[in-house]
Motif scaffolding. Structure first.
Motif, PDB file in Angstrom:
ATOM      1  N   GLU A  14       0.806  -1.259  -0.010  1.00 27.37           N
ATOM      2  CA  GLU A  14       0.053   0.149   0.105  1.00 27.37           C
ATOM      3  C   GLU A  14       0.977   1.319   0.114  1.00 27.37           C
ATOM      4  O   GLU A  14       0.583   2.291  -0.959  1.00 27.37           O
ATOM      5  N   PRO A  15       1.837   1.223   0.662  1.00 26.86           N
ATOM      6  CA  PRO A  15       2.614   2.524   0.995  1.00 26.86           C
ATOM      7  C   PRO A  15       3.461   2.886  -0.453  1.00 26.86           C
ATOM      8  O   PRO A  15       3.652   3.892  -0.980  1.00 26.86           O
ATOM      9  N   LEU A  16       3.952   1.625  -0.931  1.00 28.91           N
ATOM     10  CA  LEU A  16       4.646   1.829  -2.061  1.00 28.91           C
ATOM     11  C   LEU A  16       3.830   2.340  -3.338  1.00 28.91           C
ATOM     12  O   LEU A  16       4.044   2.999  -4.127  1.00 28.91           O
ATOM     13  N   ALA A  17       2.395   1.832  -3.602  1.00 27.81           N
ATOM     14  CA  ALA A  17       1.447   2.217  -4.415  1.00 27.81           C
ATOM     15  C   ALA A  17       1.275   3.850  -4.039  1.00 27.81           C
ATOM     16  O   ALA A  17       1.258   4.456  -5.335  1.00 27.81           O
ATOM     17  N   ALA A  18       0.985   4.101  -2.999  1.00 30.09           N
ATOM     18  CA  ALA A  18       0.511   5.494  -2.825  1.00 30.09           C
ATOM     19  C   ALA A  18       1.766   6.189  -3.146  1.00 30.09           C
ATOM     20  O   ALA A  18       1.446   7.552  -3.728  1.00 30.09           O
ATOM     21  N   GLN A  19       3.101   6.181  -2.861  1.00 26.01           N
ATOM     22  CA  GLN A  19       4.156   6.834  -3.239  1.00 26.01           C
ATOM     23  C   GLN A  19       4.276   6.932  -4.751  1.00 26.01           C
ATOM     24  O   GLN A  19       4.910   7.745  -5.345  1.00 26.01           O
ATOM     25  N   SER A  20       3.839   5.867  -5.411  1.00 23.83           N
ATOM     26  CA  SER A  20       3.919   6.060  -7.038  1.00 23.83           C
ATOM     27  C   SER A  20       2.741   6.444  -7.604  1.00 23.83           C
ATOM     28  O   SER A  20       2.663   6.522  -8.960  1.00 23.83           O
ATOM     29  N   GLY A  21       1.752   7.100  -6.585  1.00 21.15           N
ATOM     30  CA  GLY A  21       0.481   7.720  -7.277  1.00 21.15           C
ATOM     31  C   GLY A  21      -0.347   6.725  -7.933  1.00 21.15           C
ATOM     32  O   GLY A  21      -1.250   7.225  -8.557  1.00 21.15           O
ATOM     33  N   LEU A  22      -0.411   5.493  -7.080  1.00 18.78           N
ATOM     34  CA  LEU A  22      -1.160   4.467  -7.554  1.00 18.78           C
ATOM     35  C   LEU A  22      -2.259   3.952  -6.383  1.00 18.78           C
ATOM     36  O   LEU A  22      -1.743   4.362  -5.317  1.00 18.78           O
ATOM     37  N   ASP A  23      -3.263   3.322  -6.974  1.00 22.19           N
ATOM     38  CA  ASP A  23      -4.250   2.725  -5.897  1.00 22.19           C
ATOM     39  C   ASP A  23      -4.016   1.283  -5.916  1.00 22.19           C
ATOM     40  O   ASP A  23      -3.951   0.793  -7.120  1.00 22.19           O
ATOM     41  N   LEU A  24      -4.037   0.397  -4.812  1.00 21.73           N
ATOM     42  CA  LEU A  24      -3.702  -0.749  -4.863  1.00 21.73           C
ATOM     43  C   LEU A  24      -5.026  -1.654  -4.832  1.00 21.73           C
ATOM     44  O   LEU A  24      -5.884  -1.390  -4.034  1.00 21.73           O
ATOM     45  N   GLU A  25      -5.403  -2.073  -5.994  1.00 24.30           N
ATOM     46  CA  GLU A  25      -6.890  -2.618  -6.147  1.00 24.30           C
ATOM     47  C   GLU A  25      -6.846  -4.185  -5.609  1.00 24.30           C
ATOM     48  O   GLU A  25      -7.725  -4.479  -5.054  1.00 24.30           O
ATOM     49  N   ASP A  26      -5.899  -5.221  -5.926  1.00 19.45           N
ATOM     50  CA  ASP A  26      -6.202  -6.467  -5.724  1.00 19.45           C
ATOM     51  C   ASP A  26      -4.650  -7.021  -5.353  1.00 19.45           C
ATOM     52  O   ASP A  26      -3.730  -6.748  -6.384  1.00 19.45           O
ATOM     53  N   VAL A  27      -4.257  -7.917  -4.494  1.00 17.52           N
ATOM     54  CA  VAL A  27      -3.561  -8.742  -4.415  1.00 17.52           C
ATOM     55  C   VAL A  27      -3.755 -10.109  -4.270  1.00 17.52           C
ATOM     56  O   VAL A  27      -4.828 -10.666  -3.589  1.00 17.52           O
ATOM     57  N   LYS A  28      -3.431 -11.141  -5.279  1.00 18.06           N
ATOM     58  CA  LYS A  28      -3.651 -12.459  -4.746  1.00 18.06           C
ATOM     59  C   LYS A  28      -2.309 -13.321  -5.193  1.00 18.06           C
ATOM     60  O   LYS A  28      -1.455 -13.225  -5.708  1.00 18.06           O
ATOM     61  N   VAL A  29      -2.414 -14.450  -4.209  1.00 18.79           N
ATOM     62  CA  VAL A  29      -0.970 -15.483  -4.280  1.00 18.79           C
ATOM     63  C   VAL A  29      -1.640 -16.716  -4.415  1.00 18.79           C
ATOM     64  O   VAL A  29      -2.467 -17.102  -3.978  1.00 18.79           O
ATOM     65  N   THR A  30      -1.308 -17.292  -5.615  1.00 17.30           N
ATOM     66  CA  THR A  30      -1.758 -18.671  -6.003  1.00 17.30           C
ATOM     67  C   THR A  30      -0.462 -19.579  -6.184  1.00 17.30           C
ATOM     68  O   THR A  30       0.652 -19.111  -6.474  1.00 17.30           O
ATOM     69  N   GLN A  31      -0.650 -20.775  -6.044  1.00 13.76           N
ATOM     70  CA  GLN A  31       0.525 -21.879  -6.455  1.00 13.76           C
ATOM     71  C   GLN A  31       0.413 -22.033  -7.684  1.00 13.76           C
ATOM     72  O   GLN A  31      -0.452 -22.477  -8.350  1.00 13.76           O
ATOM     73  N   ALA A  32       1.676 -21.884  -8.479  1.00 14.03           N
ATOM     74  CA  ALA A  32       1.983 -22.359  -9.840  1.00 14.03           C
ATOM     75  C   ALA A  32       2.910 -23.293  -9.932  1.00 14.03           C
ATOM     76  O   ALA A  32       4.113 -22.903 -10.087  1.00 14.03           O
ATOM     77  N   GLY A  33       2.555 -24.534  -9.819  1.00 11.63           N
ATOM     78  CA  GLY A  33       3.707 -25.483  -9.709  1.00 11.63           C
ATOM     79  C   GLY A  33       4.495 -25.547  -8.554  1.00 11.63           C
ATOM     80  O   GLY A  33       3.824 -25.603  -7.481  1.00 11.63           O
ATOM     81  N   SER A  34       5.733 -25.451  -8.499  1.00 14.34           N
ATOM     82  CA  SER A  34       6.575 -25.370  -7.488  1.00 14.34           C
ATOM     83  C   SER A  34       6.880 -23.931  -6.979  1.00 14.34           C
ATOM     84  O   SER A  34       7.394 -23.654  -5.840  1.00 14.34           O
ATOM     85  N   ARG A  35       6.224 -23.087  -7.704  1.00  4.16           N
ATOM     86  CA  ARG A  35       6.460 -21.629  -7.359  1.00  4.16           C
ATOM     87  C   ARG A  35       4.981 -21.062  -7.022  1.00  4.16           C
ATOM     88  O   ARG A  35       4.126 -21.673  -7.344  1.00  4.16           O
ATOM     89  N   ARG A  36       5.007 -19.645  -6.320  1.00  2.14           N
ATOM     90  CA  ARG A  36       3.933 -19.099  -5.920  1.00  2.14           C
ATOM     91  C   ARG A  36       3.657 -17.970  -6.949  1.00  2.14           C
ATOM     92  O   ARG A  36       4.782 -17.315  -7.508  1.00  2.14           O
ATOM     93  N   GLN A  37       2.724 -17.528  -7.414  1.00  6.94           N
ATOM     94  CA  GLN A  37       2.514 -16.614  -8.300  1.00  6.94           C
ATOM     95  C   GLN A  37       1.860 -15.402  -7.468  1.00  6.94           C
ATOM     96  O   GLN A  37       0.836 -15.558  -7.089  1.00  6.94           O
ATOM     97  N   VAL A  38       2.260 -14.108  -7.508  1.00  8.59           N
ATOM     98  CA  VAL A  38       2.076 -12.971  -6.874  1.00  8.59           C
ATOM     99  C   VAL A  38       1.318 -12.251  -7.808  1.00  8.59           C
ATOM    100  O   VAL A  38       2.121 -11.543  -8.820  1.00  8.59           O
TER     101      VAL A  38
END
Length: 176
Positions: A14-38
């Motif tokens: 959230e602070p990074l988005a605000a600093q960049s003039g952006l709104d953080l709309e959505d955050v998802k983390v899913t498993q993609a094989g052996s890695r996680r997808q953010v």
């Protein structure tokens, strides 16, 4: 009070988005094989361009690597915008959708297709489209409490597009 993984990510982002003039709309983390997808969606008044998304993605990658939020496992980072058919969940979403067509599901079970004319903190003024092209469009004030869910619709043949095409034709010098 326990915090979830998404809550910790949001607190970092959230602070990074605000600093960049952006709104953080959505955050998802899913498993993609052996890695996680953010997957992170950001938006701003006037939309976001690729350069803004790339710069924010770089900042997020650095912040995630410096923090322990993702642990030591590998992850794939995807940063983008909510897309053309974005949901209208917050007043700012409605404001950004002014002029756009939306499919709106009402709390009372009804459903309307309407153009968002204006929006504020409490609701939106919409122009309800006639069913099957019969009749005339009618303005209606919708309070957000009346809306169960709403989503912007993609339009391929907007009247505004015809006006834009005419402007392009006027500027055409005949060269191909």
């Amino acid at each position: 009070m326990s915090t979830t993984h998404i809550d910790r990510l949001r607190a970092l982002l959230e602070p990074l988005a605000a600093q960049s003039g952006l709104d953080l709309e959505d955050v998802k983390v899913t498993q993609a094989g052996s890695r996680r997808q953010v997957q992170i969606d950001v938006d701003a008044d006037g939309g976001v361009d690729l350069d803004t998304v790339a710069e924010f993605s770089r900042l997020v990658g650095e912040a995630l690597d410096e923090s322990d939020v993702m642990g030591s496992g590998a992850y794939v980072l995807e940063v983008g915008s909510p897309g053309a058919e974005r949901p209208l969940d917050l007043p700012r979403h409605w404001v950004r959708a002014e002029g756009r067509l939306a499919k709106i599901h009402l709390v009372d079970g009804g459903e309307i297709v309407a153009r968002v004319l204006s929006a504020d903190e409490d609701g939106a003024l919409v122009e309800v489209q006639p069913v099957k092209g019969r009749g005339r469009a009618k303005e209606r004030r919708l309070e957000y409490a009346e809306v169960d869910r709403a989503r912007v619709q993609v339009e391929f043949n907007r009247k505004d597009d015809e006006q834009f095409d005419e402007l392009l034709d006027e500027g055409d010098d005949g060269a191909e």
